[in-house]
Design a protein around this motif. Sequence first.
Motif, mmCIF file in Angstrom:
data_model
loop_
_atom_site.group_PDB
_atom_site.id
_atom_site.type_symbol
_atom_site.label_atom_id
_atom_site.label_comp_id
_atom_site.label_asym_id
_atom_site.label_seq_id
_atom_site.Cartn_x
_atom_site.Cartn_y
_atom_site.Cartn_z
ATOM 1 N N PRO A 134 0.836 -1.206 0.000
ATOM 2 C CA PRO A 134 0.000 0.000 0.000
ATOM 3 C C PRO A 134 0.873 1.261 0.000
ATOM 4 C CG PRO A 134 -0.747 -1.570 1.660
ATOM 5 C CD PRO A 134 0.567 -2.070 1.160
ATOM 6 N N ILE A 135 0.420 2.266 -0.740
ATOM 7 C CA ILE A 135 1.160 3.522 -0.873
ATOM 8 C C ILE A 135 0.203 4.697 -0.716
ATOM 9 C CG2 ILE A 135 2.501 4.986 -2.455
ATOM 10 C CD1 ILE A 135 3.406 2.400 -3.861
ATOM 11 N N VAL A 136 0.658 5.734 -0.016
ATOM 12 C CA VAL A 136 -0.029 7.025 -0.045
ATOM 13 C C VAL A 136 0.948 8.076 -0.553
ATOM 14 C CG1 VAL A 136 -1.691 6.525 1.779
ATOM 15 C CG2 VAL A 136 0.509 7.567 2.373
ATOM 16 N N LEU A 137 0.396 9.105 -1.154
ATOM 17 C CA LEU A 137 1.178 10.238 -1.632
ATOM 18 C C LEU A 137 0.932 11.405 -0.682
ATOM 19 C CD1 LEU A 137 2.988 10.735 -4.108
ATOM 20 C CD2 LEU A 137 0.985 11.713 -5.251
ATOM 21 N N LEU A 138 2.012 12.012 -0.175
ATOM 22 C CA LEU A 138 1.891 13.135 0.758
ATOM 23 C C LEU A 138 2.365 14.415 0.078
ATOM 24 C CD1 LEU A 138 3.132 11.560 4.125
ATOM 25 C CD2 LEU A 138 0.868 11.481 3.050
ATOM 26 N N ALA A 139 1.428 15.339 -0.155
ATOM 27 C CA ALA A 139 1.739 16.648 -0.730
ATOM 28 C C ALA A 139 2.086 17.576 0.427
ATOM 29 C CB ALA A 139 0.543 17.167 -1.523
ATOM 30 N N ASN A 140 3.345 17.569 0.808
ATOM 31 C CA ASN A 140 3.776 18.223 2.041
ATOM 32 C C ASN A 140 4.020 19.725 1.852
ATOM 33 O OD1 ASN A 140 4.416 17.960 4.823
ATOM 34 N ND2 ASN A 140 6.593 18.025 4.347
ATOM 35 N N LYS A 141 4.120 20.411 2.981
ATOM 36 C CA LYS A 141 4.346 21.861 3.066
ATOM 37 C C LYS A 141 3.156 22.649 2.534
ATOM 38 C CE LYS A 141 9.374 21.323 2.918
ATOM 39 N NZ LYS A 141 10.672 21.873 2.458
ATOM 40 N N CYS A 142 1.960 22.144 2.814
ATOM 41 C CA CYS A 142 0.753 22.844 2.362
ATOM 42 C C CYS A 142 0.535 24.152 3.113
ATOM 43 C CB CYS A 142 -0.475 21.934 2.475
ATOM 44 S SG CYS A 142 -0.985 21.553 4.170
ATOM 45 N N ASP A 143 1.336 24.386 4.165
ATOM 46 C CA ASP A 143 1.254 25.657 4.896
ATOM 47 C C ASP A 143 1.877 26.800 4.100
ATOM 48 O OD1 ASP A 143 4.343 25.847 6.176
ATOM 49 O OD2 ASP A 143 3.584 23.812 5.899
ATOM 50 N N ILE A 144 2.668 26.485 3.066
ATOM 51 C CA ILE A 144 3.295 27.510 2.231
ATOM 52 C C ILE A 144 2.279 28.028 1.215
ATOM 53 C CG2 ILE A 144 5.100 27.977 0.525
ATOM 54 C CD1 ILE A 144 6.801 25.852 1.886
ATOM 55 N N HIS A 145 2.106 29.305 1.163
ATOM 56 C CA HIS A 145 1.138 29.894 0.229
ATOM 57 C C HIS A 145 1.693 29.895 -1.187
ATOM 58 C CE1 HIS A 145 -1.493 31.074 3.488
ATOM 59 N NE2 HIS A 145 -0.476 31.673 4.101
ATOM 60 N N GLY A 146 0.794 29.811 -2.156
ATOM 61 C CA GLY A 146 1.201 29.828 -3.551
ATOM 62 C C GLY A 146 1.764 28.502 -4.031
ATOM 63 N N THR A 147 1.091 27.397 -3.660
ATOM 64 C CA THR A 147 1.559 26.074 -4.077
ATOM 65 C C THR A 147 1.516 25.948 -5.594
ATOM 66 O OG1 THR A 147 -0.667 25.162 -3.807
ATOM 67 C CG2 THR A 147 0.826 25.008 -1.914
#
Length: 222
Positions: A134-147
Motif C-alpha cells: 500500500p502507498i499514499v502520496l503526501l503533498a507536504n508543506k501545504c502551509d506555504i502559500h502559492g503552491t
Amino acid sequence: MNHEGKRDWTITNGNGTTREMLFKFLVIGDYGVGKTAIVRRYTEGKFSSNYKITIGADFAIKSLQWDGNTKINLQLWDIAGHERFGYMTRVYYKYAVAAAIVFDVSRLATFQSIPKWLNDLREKVTLHDGCPIPIVLLANKCDIHGTSVPHDLITKFCKENGIAAWFLTSAKENVNIEDSMTYLVQKVVNLKAQEAHNDSIILRDSGRHGNTLSKEKSSCCG
C-alpha cells in the motif's frame, strides 16, 4: 524477532491474548521535501526547521494501541532523498509493508520526481504474495502559500498509477500527518486480516482433503 519488521506475534497476559504486530513503513521522496519532519512530527509530536540531512536511512518507532487486543509497533524508515544514496534503496526497502511518497507541494520538480520513486519502490519490494505494498502520496508543506502543483494533477496521477489516496500535509502545522499514517496502518491491518482468513481456509481444506491447496493471491493483485 528481527528489527526489520519481518513478523508479528501474540503474547498472553492475565486478561487473555493480545496480538502485538510490527510493521515497517517507508517514507521516501526527494531531498528537502520534509520526510524527516513528517517522521518526527508523527513519532515525537515535534517540529524543527533545522533537521540535518539524512545519510542513507534512519528510522523512528511509534507504538499504537490499535484496539483492545492489538498493539502495533511502527518502524518509519526515513530514506535519504539525495541521488547518491539511490543504489542502497533495495537494502532499506527490505521487509517493508507500506510506504508514503512525499513531495513538496510548493516545488513542481519534486512532484515530477515521484514516478522515479514509485518505479524504484515497485521494482524492489512487494508483499510476500507478490502484490504491491500500500502507498499514499503526501503533498507536504501545504502551509506555504502559492503552491505550484494543482490538486487535480495529483488526483490524476494517483488514479493512473494505482495509488489509493493522497493527503495535503504539513509537518510544521501538523496537518494530516496522523490521518495519513492511520490510513496506511488500516490498509495493512486489512491485508493481514485477509491473509489470516486465507490461511484458515487452506488449513480447513487441508484437513478435509488430506493435502494442502495452493494459496490464491489476494484481490490486491487484481
